[in-house]
Write a protein that holds these residues in place. Structure first.
Motif: not given
Ligand SMILES: [Ca+2]
Ligand SMILES: [Ca+2]
Length: 356
Positions: A208-218, A220-222
């Motif tokens: 998922p990318d809840a904040d739509a920043d292009g980084y996978g939330d699990a 890639q996205d801290l």
């Protein structure tokens, strides 16, 4: 979701609820998406489950180097990855895999395709180096309903005859789409060939990318709640209280020619001058505007002078003048307050002086 929906739609049509067909399809898709996305917000894998060993080739041996694209159109359920063949929900592909056989290396890139075979995104080329399942990190946007495909590049004539990334499926309903040369960017091309009973050995993890920043939330996205960063979430802002300057010395010397002020740091200094004035007490206060009441005195504002001061001793011209005008003889009170741009403000310090 073609193959998997057929059975579900048939089963629900037998119920007495008479849900409209379009609404039912949307409902099934939604429920399927919810079921396939883990509650933890982690990844789902779409494509092939890679359980079969390759036994077939694509980009067959040619007299010259060739390239091709391939994508699975339909795949029997037993060979699908846990997330199905197409993306159950939008997100970011963070990893993809390819299972190959044959000692020859080649180059491969993952493609994300929509239903018209238009390219949505494409990974950098990777080089599988040996037999087996090869995994590559990537970061590709994917929308619900998109599917994955792969570009295969061979670099010399005939090498692909020895490389296998396909298998002959045991079950029907496994269509394989094929383009050669590779499916071009910014174009929509029907497959050059669609072959039955062939499986393509690729899959991909969608996060998922809840904040739509292009980084996978699990993985890639801290900070999945903040689209401005994929690093650690910024902490609460620390409010640093302004440093209050201190006026340690206030004096008038040299025949009232200069005012001396010692401050703890650079500041804007406000000097307020008030003249001792005769008045009458009225309403608990000493006022000048009444002829009755007990005699008293009070300090009446006569002017203000400002100056920029530095840390330490500061000498400010005065000469008993404010705005060029000489002050009347009398008793005065001078009050100094220092303030800084960040809001620091000193305690007031006062002295009395006379002008004769
Ligand atoms: Ca994100
Ligand atoms: Ca983020």
């Amino acid at each position: 979701m073609d193959g998997r929906l057929k059975g579900g739609r048939h089963a629900v049509e037998a119920t007495p609820m008479r849900i409209p067909k379009n609404a039912l399809g949307a409902l099934i898709c939604s429920l399927l998406a919810i079921a396939l996305l883990p509650a933890s917000g982690g990844a789902v894998t779409i494509g092939n489950n890679l359980s079969h060993a390759p036994d077939n080739s694509t980009c067959l041996a040619m007299a010259t180097p060739v390239t091709c694209s391939a994508s699975q159109d339909t795949l029997n359920a037993a060979d699908q990855a846990a997330g199905g063949l197409v993306a159950p929900a939008g997100g970011v592909i963070t990893r993809w895999r390819l299972r190959s056989a044959g000692a020859t290396t080649f180059r491969a890139a993952l493609k994300v395709l929509d239903g018209d075979h238009s390219i949505i995104s494409e990974s950098p080329q990777a080089v599988p180096t040996a037999d087996g399942v090869h995994e590559f990190d990537t970061r590709l946007p994917i929308a619900a309903g998109n599917r994955i495909g792969v570009d295969i590049h061979n670099d010399s004539a005939g090498v692909m005859a020895t490389v296998q990334v396909l298998y002959n499926t045991a079950a029907h309903d496994s269509l394989w789409d094929f383009w050669s040369p590779v499916l071009a960017d910014d174009s929509t091309q029907a497959p050059a060939n669609t072959i039955d009973d062939i499986g393509l050995l690729i899959n991909a993890d969608i996060e998922p990318d809840a904040d739509a920043d292009g980084y996978g939330d699990a993985t890639q996205d801290l900070c999945s709640a903040d689209a401005t960063t994929h690093g650690a979430c910024p902490g609460p802002k620390t409010i640093v209280p302004a440093v209050r300057p201190v006026i340690s010395v206030l004096d008038i010397a040299s025949g009232n020619k200069r005012i001396y002020v010692t401050t703890s740091g650079a500041a804007k200094l406000k000097l307020t001058f008030a003249r001792k004035t005769a008045g009458r007490r009225s309403g608990g206060r000493c006022k000048s505007a009444t002829s009755r009441g007990k005699r008293c005195s009070f300090y009446k504002l006569v002017g203000v002078k400002t100056a920029d001061v530095a840390a330490g001793i500061n000498s400010i011209p005065f000469a008993e003048k404010l705005s060029g005008k000489r002050l009347k003889p009398g008793s005065y009170r001078l009050t100094a307050v220092a303030s800084t741009p960040d809001g620091g403000r000193s305690a007031a310090r006062s002295i009395s002086f006379r002008i004769r």
